[in-house]
Design an enzyme around this catalytic site. Sequence first.
Site, PDB file in Angstrom:
ATOM      1  N   ARG A 242       0.862  -1.180   0.000  1.00 51.16           N
ATOM      2  CA  ARG A 242       0.000   0.000   0.000  1.00 51.16           C
ATOM      3  C   ARG A 242       0.900   1.232   0.000  1.00 51.16           C
ATOM      4  O   ARG A 242       1.925   1.269   0.688  1.00 51.16           O
ATOM      5  CB  ARG A 242      -0.919   0.024   1.227  1.00 51.16           C
ATOM      6  CG  ARG A 242      -2.119  -0.941   1.129  1.00 51.16           C
ATOM      7  CD  ARG A 242      -3.135  -0.516   0.059  1.00 51.16           C
ATOM      8  NE  ARG A 242      -4.276  -1.409  -0.008  1.00 51.16           N
ATOM      9  CZ  ARG A 242      -4.396  -2.449  -0.839  1.00 51.16           C
ATOM     10  NH1 ARG A 242      -3.408  -2.743  -1.683  1.00 51.16           N
ATOM     11  NH2 ARG A 242      -5.491  -3.181  -0.840  1.00 51.16           N
TER      12      ARG A 242
ATOM     13  N   ASP B 139       4.193  -0.373  -7.185  1.00 55.80           N
ATOM     14  CA  ASP B 139       2.907  -0.707  -7.814  1.00 55.80           C
ATOM     15  C   ASP B 139       1.788   0.061  -7.108  1.00 55.80           C
ATOM     16  O   ASP B 139       0.630  -0.028  -7.519  1.00 55.80           O
ATOM     17  CB  ASP B 139       2.649  -2.218  -7.727  1.00 55.80           C
ATOM     18  CG  ASP B 139       1.412  -2.641  -8.513  1.00 55.80           C
ATOM     19  OD1 ASP B 139       1.278  -2.201  -9.679  1.00 55.80           O
ATOM     20  OD2 ASP B 139       0.575  -3.383  -7.977  1.00 55.80           O
TER      21      ASP B 139
ATOM     22  N   GLU C   7      -2.518   7.574  -4.779  1.00 61.32           N
ATOM     23  CA  GLU C   7      -2.932   6.940  -6.036  1.00 61.32           C
ATOM     24  C   GLU C   7      -4.417   7.115  -6.356  1.00 61.32           C
ATOM     25  O   GLU C   7      -4.823   6.984  -7.516  1.00 61.32           O
ATOM     26  CB  GLU C   7      -2.568   5.447  -6.035  1.00 61.32           C
ATOM     27  CG  GLU C   7      -3.374   4.598  -5.066  1.00 61.32           C
ATOM     28  CD  GLU C   7      -2.993   3.113  -5.162  1.00 61.32           C
ATOM     29  OE1 GLU C   7      -1.816   2.786  -5.062  1.00 61.32           O
ATOM     30  OE2 GLU C   7      -3.917   2.296  -5.343  1.00 61.32           O
TER      31      GLU C   7
HETATM   32  N1  LIG Z   1      -0.529  -4.539  -5.534  1.00 66.08           N
HETATM   33  C1  LIG Z   1      -1.644  -5.253  -5.483  1.00 66.08           C
HETATM   34  O1  LIG Z   1      -2.368  -5.408  -6.477  1.00 66.08           O
HETATM   35  C2  LIG Z   1      -2.026  -5.946  -4.195  1.00 66.08           C
HETATM   36  C3  LIG Z   1      -2.903  -7.021  -4.235  1.00 66.08           C
HETATM   37  C4  LIG Z   1      -3.211  -7.703  -3.058  1.00 66.08           C
HETATM   38  C5  LIG Z   1      -2.673  -7.296  -1.847  1.00 66.08           C
HETATM   39  N2  LIG Z   1      -1.856  -6.193  -1.832  1.00 66.08           N
HETATM   40  C6  LIG Z   1      -1.274  -5.748  -0.562  1.00 66.08           C
HETATM   41  O2  LIG Z   1      -0.195  -6.593  -0.230  1.00 66.08           O
HETATM   42  C7  LIG Z   1      -0.004  -6.580   1.184  1.00 66.08           C
HETATM   43  C8  LIG Z   1       0.231  -7.998   1.688  1.00 66.08           C
HETATM   44  O3  LIG Z   1      -0.899  -8.803   1.368  1.00 66.08           O
HETATM   45  P1  LIG Z   1      -1.006 -10.282   1.948  1.00 66.08           P
HETATM   46  O4  LIG Z   1      -2.179 -10.911   1.284  1.00 66.08           O
HETATM   47  O5  LIG Z   1       0.323 -10.945   1.911  1.00 66.08           O
HETATM   48  O6  LIG Z   1      -1.380  -9.962   3.479  1.00 66.08           O
HETATM   49  P2  LIG Z   1      -1.234 -10.967   4.700  1.00 66.08           P
HETATM   50  O7  LIG Z   1      -2.214 -10.482   5.727  1.00 66.08           O
HETATM   51  O8  LIG Z   1      -1.283 -12.378   4.270  1.00 66.08           O
HETATM   52  O9  LIG Z   1       0.257 -10.677   5.235  1.00 66.08           O
HETATM   53  C9  LIG Z   1       0.640  -9.458   5.823  1.00 66.08           C
HETATM   54  C10 LIG Z   1       1.795  -9.753   6.768  1.00 66.08           C
HETATM   55  O10 LIG Z   1       2.247  -8.501   7.309  1.00 66.08           O
HETATM   56  C11 LIG Z   1       2.560  -8.731   8.671  1.00 66.08           C
HETATM   57  N3  LIG Z   1       2.563  -7.472   9.409  1.00 66.08           N
HETATM   58  C12 LIG Z   1       1.497  -6.766   9.865  1.00 66.08           C
HETATM   59  N4  LIG Z   1       1.925  -5.657  10.489  1.00 66.08           N
HETATM   60  C13 LIG Z   1       3.276  -5.675  10.428  1.00 66.08           C
HETATM   61  C14 LIG Z   1       4.273  -4.797  10.903  1.00 66.08           C
HETATM   62  N5  LIG Z   1       3.977  -3.687  11.580  1.00 66.08           N
HETATM   63  N6  LIG Z   1       5.580  -5.119  10.654  1.00 66.08           N
HETATM   64  C15 LIG Z   1       5.894  -6.259   9.991  1.00 66.08           C
HETATM   65  N7  LIG Z   1       4.972  -7.115   9.512  1.00 66.08           N
HETATM   66  C16 LIG Z   1       3.692  -6.827   9.731  1.00 66.08           C
HETATM   67  C17 LIG Z   1       1.503  -9.711   9.161  1.00 66.08           C
HETATM   68  O11 LIG Z   1       1.899 -10.356  10.354  1.00 66.08           O
HETATM   69  C18 LIG Z   1       1.406 -10.657   7.960  1.00 66.08           C
HETATM   70  O12 LIG Z   1       2.301 -11.727   8.070  1.00 66.08           O
HETATM   71  C19 LIG Z   1      -1.253  -5.878   1.762  1.00 66.08           C
HETATM   72  O13 LIG Z   1      -0.911  -4.523   2.021  1.00 66.08           O
HETATM   73  C20 LIG Z   1      -2.224  -5.879   0.636  1.00 66.08           C
HETATM   74  O14 LIG Z   1      -3.108  -4.803   0.737  1.00 66.08           O
HETATM   75  C21 LIG Z   1      -1.517  -5.531  -2.969  1.00 66.08           C
END
Ligand SMILES: NC(=O)c1ccc[n+]([C@@H]2O[C@H](COP(=O)([O-])OP(=O)(O)OC[C@H]3O[C@@H](n4cnc5c(N)ncnc54)[C@H](O)[C@@H]3O)[C@@H](O)[C@H]2O)c1
Length: 329
Positions: free
Chosen positions: A233, A257, A262
């Site tokens: 994000r 990305d 955005e």
């Molecule tokens: N670019 C895109 O099109 C797109 C698509 C899907 C998801 N995303 C983004 O990708 C990111 C990850 O998605 P995901 O499905 O792997 O999520 P997920 O919930 O599976 O994993 C997120 C991880 O971040 C960790 N986390 C939370 N707070 C933290 C902190 N302060 N420090 C370190 N680690 C921390 C959590 O423990 C978890 O392991 C999200 O921000 C999501 O919005 C982007």
Amino acid sequence: MIVTVFSTKSYDRTFMEKAAGSLHTLRFVEDRLTAATATLAQGSTAVCAFVNDQVDAAALQVFKDVGVEIVALRSAGFNNVDMAAAKRLGIAVARVPAYSPEAVSEHTVALILSLDRNIHRAYARVREGNFALEGLLGFNLHGRTVGIVGTGRVGAGVARIMLGFGCKVIAHDVIPNVACAALGVTYTTLDTLLAEADIVSLHCPLTDATRHLIDAPAIDRMKHGVMLINTSRGGMIDTAAVIQGLKSGRIGHLGLDVYEEEEELFFEDLSSEVIQDDAFERLLMFSNVLVTGHQGFFTHEALSAIAKTTMANLSSFETGGHATYQLAG
Ligand SMILES: NC(=O)c1ccc[n+]([C@@H]2O[C@H](COP(=O)([O-])OP(=O)(O)OC[C@H]3O[C@@H](n4cnc5c(N)ncnc54)[C@H](O)[C@@H]3O)[C@@H](O)[C@H]2O)c1
């Protein structure tokens, strides 16, 4: 259910109509959801929203007034939803927690490879008949250290791929992923990760704790010439600090990305307009910066899974009063 789908693009219509079949009646609107456009949901019991829709208290109040009972997000992230307001108003919020993390992991690696080997610059040069190699020198990924911040679904996928390239993968997460550790990922503090990684890749949700996680002090801790990648994000990065980092050379490559502001840009064709966001335009001036417009999720597999899970959320809410992946308020 009658569902108003905000921020509709042609691809949303294609995948969602197929998944809905005769189960739900979809009313597609192209408008981005804001408090001002929320009234377009009049007559529907459900709303479907995307990442840059503003599901804030004012929009939710309008939904309450017109009889909307559930907001089904067609995304994993829900930082754009005022969950406290939704709870207060008794509006359910559902999301798609895992649709195709591989789509985002693979896009992350596409950014890494493109930046490292200057594919974006080579593409433009070759089309102009310029086959000179000066300025295109890359580095081997094999043997490099990749630092992954957040090893959930997407981050773990990136770790797996980068281990396959022969990288050393270190990670930081508030809850370490045992499956990643078993693959050979070493967990460490954020400070150590920033100091040791040749490539830093961000995969956390956007929360109060992670907003501007990458600010000026964090950049100062990184290796000179580090590659920074953000497909999570935009708010995780302080854009002004990153621009300074690029100017000083501390950041050697930047792949985005997602972008802090955005909402005003992405998912629209603005090619005939003057972009008013000076920080964004400054980023594009650097030859070592590669920006894609939030397309990590954009694969056949992901869109199909998003549509199916969204319809399942709506169906379970309709029949049982609770969506399959309903968020607690
Ligand atoms: N670019 C895109 O099109 C797109 C698509 C899907 C998801 N995303 C983004 O990708 C990111 C990850 O998605 P995901 O499905 O792997 O999520 P997920 O919930 O599976 O994993 C997120 C991880 O971040 C960790 N986390 C939370 N707070 C933290 C902190 N302060 N420090 C370190 N680690 C921390 C959590 O423990 C978890 O392991 C999200 O921000 C999501 O919005 C982007």
